[in-house]
Scaffold this active site. Structure first.
Site, PDB file in Angstrom:
ATOM      1  N   GLY A   1       0.762  -1.250  -0.001  1.00 12.47           N
ATOM      2  CA  GLY A   1      -0.002   0.091  -0.127  1.00 12.47           C
ATOM      3  C   GLY A   1       0.920   1.115   0.051  1.00 12.47           C
TER       4      GLY A   1
ATOM      5  N   ASP B   1       8.327  -3.917   9.017  1.00 12.22           N
ATOM      6  CA  ASP B   1       6.773  -4.366   9.226  1.00 12.22           C
ATOM      7  C   ASP B   1       6.918  -5.567  10.122  1.00 12.22           C
ATOM      8  OD1 ASP B   1       4.008  -4.698   8.540  1.00 12.22           O
ATOM      9  OD2 ASP B   1       4.408  -3.447   6.543  1.00 12.22           O
TER      10      ASP B   1
ATOM     11  N   ASN C   1       4.847   5.136   9.002  1.00  8.20           N
ATOM     12  CA  ASN C   1       3.569   5.076   8.008  1.00  8.20           C
ATOM     13  C   ASN C   1       2.630   3.876   8.720  1.00  8.20           C
ATOM     14  OD1 ASN C   1       2.119   4.598   5.553  1.00  8.20           O
ATOM     15  ND2 ASN C   1       3.018   2.442   5.847  1.00  8.20           N
TER      16      ASN C   1
ATOM     17  N   LYS D   1     -15.305   0.875  14.673  1.00  6.55           N
ATOM     18  CA  LYS D   1     -16.578   0.687  15.514  1.00  6.55           C
ATOM     19  C   LYS D   1     -17.195   1.836  15.941  1.00  6.55           C
ATOM     20  CE  LYS D   1     -16.874  -4.064  15.817  1.00  6.55           C
ATOM     21  NZ  LYS D   1     -17.956  -4.655  15.227  1.00  6.55           N
ATOM     22  N   LEU D   2     -18.648   1.873  15.946  1.00  3.09           N
ATOM     23  CA  LEU D   2     -19.113   3.000  16.703  1.00  3.09           C
ATOM     24  C   LEU D   2     -18.649   2.818  18.229  1.00  3.09           C
ATOM     25  CD1 LEU D   2     -22.732   2.829  15.224  1.00  3.09           C
ATOM     26  CD2 LEU D   2     -20.932   4.366  14.585  1.00  3.09           C
ATOM     27  N   LEU D   3     -18.584   3.984  18.658  1.00  2.00           N
ATOM     28  CA  LEU D   3     -18.063   4.040  20.314  1.00  2.00           C
ATOM     29  C   LEU D   3     -19.053   3.019  21.016  1.00  2.00           C
ATOM     30  CD1 LEU D   3     -15.933   5.059  22.070  1.00  2.00           C
ATOM     31  CD2 LEU D   3     -17.299   7.180  22.539  1.00  2.00           C
TER      32      LEU D   3
ATOM     33  N   TYR E   1      -9.634   5.690  15.854  1.00  2.44           N
ATOM     34  CA  TYR E   1      -8.579   6.217  14.748  1.00  2.44           C
ATOM     35  C   TYR E   1      -8.161   7.632  14.599  1.00  2.44           C
ATOM     36  CZ  TYR E   1      -6.507   6.062   9.916  1.00  2.44           C
ATOM     37  OH  TYR E   1      -5.720   6.128   8.937  1.00  2.44           O
TER      38      TYR E   1
ATOM     39  N   THR F   1      -6.333   2.412  -2.386  1.00  4.11           N
ATOM     40  CA  THR F   1      -5.453   1.339  -2.022  1.00  4.11           C
ATOM     41  C   THR F   1      -6.251  -0.228  -2.099  1.00  4.11           C
ATOM     42  OG1 THR F   1      -6.102   1.510   0.367  1.00  4.11           O
ATOM     43  CG2 THR F   1      -4.081   2.960  -0.497  1.00  4.11           C
TER      44      THR F   1
END
Length: 455
Positions: free
Chosen positions: A223, A243, A293, A300-302, A358, A396
């Site tokens: 990506g 990675d 990176n 998810k909803l909180l 996020y 991506t």
């Protein structure tokens, strides 16, 4: 990845149908190709008839560009327009200097550029001056939404009153904005400080600006990370690609392609920073650039968020970077014009439904970058920088898994009406990682085509 919609609406029959139906008709973007011209036509320089405007025009002439000072003297489509507004301290003067841009916009080449040069409102000594300077911000962001044919509008903001528009740091950033390297950057203002630029900004040879530099890229197996690795290698850097062990096969493939070395490592490990430094010194003899990176999403909803889902995203996207940076700042091997570039996200600026974890992690990255910038500068004798790049919708393998209708809508919600390519993010990172990016420190550059919501 090709965008079949762009191909369709730029063809004969498809274009006609799209026009009749009022559908978006995004233009193919002008992307960087080694050896290609800096801009796709003559450059028009607008602004007060003063030494500062003259100095910018002279610098552009030094780059072997065809430069004009009036829109009435050009006979071809403009490749770029540079508007010097660094001496405008009264909004009543603004129209005099930006309205001559109007006829030039109708003769702008595909993939053309408009770049303003102004001063930070924070440095103004009167409300009148602050208003005029801040007005440029709104002008640029609005103009970016009006550009057509893959053209963009961006601005450079001089942080200090002592900085002039023709200083090396300003010209280096101007060159980036004019070039095809900035193809998916639109409607953005980048603040320029007065730190030294360790590159010759008068040269047109910018094909290997990272020669002699050693760069680390985390999350490099695929990506955007793989695209960053390829771009930095193209620009001459020796690479350490990092990675997790589970991505070892893909990591080795990319490392072989760019002739770098692979380091299988979980960046959340307490000793990740020291292992990266040791590997770079042992295998390449130095360390100059670190690109953070690596990142994960666990959307998810909180209301449905489990503690482990929240914690895993914060651990990888933010805590690991903080810990590695602490070890870099403490290392005597990271002192030679060091560069740190972190991946933020427009989700960390504007927010995104289902991404509280996020968004928090990426907003945290922005705070980390701003606070770390003076620390690294001090540790490196004023030569080090820390910046962030905030991508918008980038095409991506991950975004390809988004349901078709949702994906297509998300792609078109920016001024350029298309998703970005991983190489667009990589080009911005390559500039910030280069010696020419030395005057940009503690900044966040959005590579999002000017998202219409929040950015």
């Amino acid at each position: 990845m090709s965008d079949k919609y762009i191909d369709l609406v730029n063809g004969g029959f498809g274009g006609t149908v799209a026009k009749k139906l009022g559908l978006p008709q995004p233009a193919p973007l002008r992307r960087y190709k080694p050896g290609a011209a800096l801009v796709p036509g003559p450059v028009l320089v607008l602004g007060p008839d003063t030494d500062q405007t003259d100095a910018v025009a002279s610098a552009l002439l030094g780059w072997d560009l065809e430069v004009h000072r009036s829109p009435s003297t050009g006979t071809a489509r403009w490749g770029a327009v540079v508007v010097v507004l660094s001496e405008v301290d009264d909004a009543s003067q603004l129209g005099e200097h930006v309205l001559p841009l109007s006829p030039a916009l109708k003769q702008m080449a595909r993939g053309g550029r408009v770049v303003t040069i102004s001063r930070a409102a924070s440095g103004a000594t009167t409300p009148t001056a602050a208003a005029a300077r801040q007005a440029v911000d709104g002008f640029v962001r609005s103009l970016g939404k009006e550009m057509r044919g893959g053209a963009t509008a961006n601005g450079l903001v001089l942080a200090h009153e002592s900085t002039t528009p023709a200083d090396d740091g300003v010209l280096a950033a101007l060159r980036f904005f004019l070039s095809a390297r900035s193809s998916f950057v639109d409607g953005q203002l980048l603040t320029i400080g007065d730190a030294p630029v360790l590159a010759d900004v008068t040269t047109s040879d910018e094909e290997r600006p990272l020669a002699g530099r050693v760069a680390v890229v985390t999350g490099a197996a695929r990506g955007i990370g793989a695209a960053i690795a390829r771009t930095l290698a193209r620009d001459g850097a020796a690479l350490v690609l990092v990675d997790v062990p589970a991505a070892g096969e893909h990591l080795a493939k990319v490392a072989n392609e760019v002739r770098g070395t692979a380091l299988q490592l979980d960046i959340t490990a307490p000793d990740a920073g020291s292992r990266i430094i040791e590997h770079a010194i042992a295998r390449h003899g130095g360390l100059h650039v670190v690109v953070h990176n690596a990142g994960i999403t666990r959307d998810k909803l909180l209301a449905n968020m489990k503690p482990e889902t929240w914690e895993s995203v914060l651990a990888v996207n933010l805590a690991a970077q903080l810990r590695i940076n602490e070890q870099l700042l403490a290392s005597e091997h990271f002192r030679d014009a060091p560069r740190i570039v972190s991946l933020a996200s427009t989700s960390g600026i504007a927010g995104n439904r289902g991404q509280t974890n996020y968004g928090a992690s990426k907003a945290g990255v922005i705070g980390m970058v701003r606070a770390t910038a003076p620390l690294l500068a001090a540790a490196s004798g004023g030569t080090g920088t820390v910046n962030a790049v905030a991508p918008g919708f980038i095409v991506t393998e991950m975004t390809a898994r988004i349901p078709f209708a949702t994906r297509e809508v998300a792609k078109r919600l920016n001024s350029l009406q298309q998703g970005g390519d991983p190489s667009d993010v990589a080009e911005a990172i390559a500039f910030l990682a280069s010696p020419a990016g030395g005057a940009v420190n503690g900044q966040v550059l959005r590579v999002c085509g000017q998202n219409l919501v929040g950015a």
